[in-house]
Design a protein around this motif. Structure first.
Motif, short mmCIF file in Angstrom:
data_model
loop_
_atom_site.label_atom_id
_atom_site.label_comp_id
_atom_site.label_asym_id
_atom_site.label_seq_id
_atom_site.Cartn_x
_atom_site.Cartn_y
_atom_site.Cartn_z
N LEU A 56 0.82 -1.21 0.00
CA LEU A 56 0.00 0.00 0.00
C LEU A 56 0.86 1.27 0.00
O LEU A 56 0.45 2.29 -0.57
N MET A 57 2.00 1.22 0.63
CA MET A 57 2.86 2.39 0.75
C MET A 57 3.79 2.56 -0.47
O MET A 57 4.46 3.58 -0.59
N ASP A 58 3.79 1.60 -1.36
CA ASP A 58 4.63 1.65 -2.55
C ASP A 58 4.16 2.78 -3.47
O ASP A 58 2.96 3.02 -3.62
N ASP A 59 5.08 3.45 -4.08
CA ASP A 59 4.75 4.54 -5.01
C ASP A 59 3.97 4.05 -6.22
O ASP A 59 3.35 4.85 -6.93
N GLN A 60 3.97 2.74 -6.44
CA GLN A 60 3.26 2.16 -7.59
C GLN A 60 1.77 1.92 -7.33
O GLN A 60 1.05 1.47 -8.22
#
Length: 110
Positions: A56-60
């Protein structure tokens, strides 16, 4: 659930079912070793829960806030469900031995 998280969520659901089945078996058999195993097996649930947050915290992340909230809640509910299985197992350990599960686990070989 977004396609890229379905496998993780599915594993969480299956693991939650197994943990609760193990806890039910522990209640019936009062098997302390099996009860201790429930807590060990819960470590995988905690790992899966952390994986969701990393995703969820991934920039993707492209699925929006509402989906993020839904995924977070599903993950949290499975994680809490598993925690309840651990709680049941720990209580059985105490009922059978009169000792706290942490004391027993500390005295067992790794």
């Amino acid at each position: 659930i977004p396609r890229d998280l379905r496998r993780t969520i599915l594993e969480m659901g299956q693991l939650a079912q197994r943990l609760m089945a193990q806890a039910a078996e522990v209640v019936l058999t009062q098997d302390v070793d099996a009860a201790l195993q429930v807590e060990k097996d819960d470590d995988r649930m905690d790992e899966l829960h952390r994986m969701i947050f990393q995703h969820l915290m991934d920039d993707q992340w492209q699925h929006g806030v509402e989906t993020a909230v839904d995924v977070t809640l599903v993950g949290r509910y499975y994680e809490r469900f598993a925690d309840h299985a651990v709680s049941v197992a720990r209580r059985v350990i105490y009922l059978v031995t009169g000792e706290h599960p942490d004391e027993i686990a500390a005295n067992q070989p790794a």
